[in-house]
Design a protein around this motif. Structure first.
Motif: not given
Lengths: 224, 224
Positions: A47, A71-72, A75-77
């Motif tokens: 982060n 955030a994008h 993120k997990q993806q």
């Protein structure tokens, strides 16, 4: 020494303490010490590195946009996509039950292990090593993001940048329009007279072409 | 060169680029460039540094406990407490309206400015400078936290640490009991024979004294 097929070579980072790498790859279903606490640390390191990277890369963006991009990126993806590039699944150490239920391919499993890996690199080589590794792994995504961003609000970024410097706003001119009505191709020129910048963009719509032109003008300004 | 009364001296950090410090102290109500984006960055830097600090300081704690402690350390109230120690309010640059409505004392204003300050130090001196500054500012809070933790679950921490090393569990012995029934004072000794550790703790209850003794034994083990 690492051969071509090890995780360390794919990662382009060699651990001083390979035991840290081993722990990062160990799921709690396998054995202790496992990677849960490394994940806690790695999540924070990621982060921080991503925040610093995008802060420096997108100087014209406001706090809200930076938060959205961050955030994008974390993120997990997105993590899963990087884990797949790294072929992380091959090195995961899972318990029997997890193996049988396809844990090696589960997105959350891969994302968590990647974060744990960042934590391990931080512990092994410090912040600069973690930052360098994360920067390498994210480079293709960030490059792509530049384009996506420019398709999104490069015009706004450019406008804000120029307003901040009290420079006259850019002008957009259609250079060419080609093709039949349903497959038109626009070429637009973005001009910032006072900076002597002329940048062109193409797109299937006038808006897309303008955004690309603005993105190129922005890049030009940042290079100068 | 900094005199005793400047923020830089209270912070024990001298900026190479004082313009960054100035921006960190500038609220958006005052002028641009203001500190909102520094706050975005500083928040992430703080979260990372605190994660690393507590990861190393509390080796026996699990991920859930570390998350809980981190949340406590980065919450507005804690940031505000540090901002007050630093006398940050004096250096804030606020717009007229904010000044009139008491913005200088508003907890959110102080917490945001402190995060922005961490972001500015990161930009000025890199991660290690930010880490050092945050570590200095948090030292009293972390020391207090050690005690609070020990009042909370030092016995558990110690037990887990010893179990992890496959060492026999500690023994707690009452050394003295003093005072009248309603104001008793206990002194307890915590012994870890195989490590030759004997640590004593006092408290108004047997439990409190045991926790303090366990905390001291833990500290002893970490020092060795």
């Amino acid at each position: 020494m690492t051969s071509k097929n090890t995780l360390q070579s794919r990662l382009d980072y060699v651990f001083c303490r390979p035991v840290l790498l081993r722990r990062a790859m160990t799921h709690r279903s396998h054995s202790a010490p496992h990677n849960e606490k490394f994940e806690f640390l790695g999540d924070a390191v990621l982060n921080c590195v991503i925040s610093a990277l995008i802060f420096q890369r997108f100087p014209a963006l406001k706090e809200g946009d930076l938060s959205r991009i961050r955030a994008h990126l974390v993120k997990q993806q997105t993590l899963c996509q990087i884990a797949q590039t790294l072929e992380l699944a091959k090195d995961l150490r899972l318990g029997e039950g997890e193996l049988r239920s396809g844990g090696r391919k589960r997105p959350s499993m891969l994302a968590d292990a990647l974060e744990a890996l960042f934590g391990a690199i931080y512990l092994d080589g410090g912040f600069s090593a973690a930052r360098a590794a994360i920067e390498r792994l994210y480079a293709p995504i960030l490059d792509h993001l530049d384009l996506k961003m420019s398709g999104k609000d490069a015009k706004t970024c450019l406008q804000e940048l120029l307003q901040g410097r009290k420079i006259a706003l850019p002008e957009y001119t259609v250079i060419t329009t080609r093709g039949a009505a349903h497959r038109q191709q626009f070429e637009i020129q973005c001009t910032v007279p006072s900076l002597e910048i002329q940048a062109r963009g193409r797109g299937a719509s006038r808006r897309a072409a303008e955004q690309e032109a603005a993105a190129r003008a922005l890049a030009e300004i940042k290079r100068s």
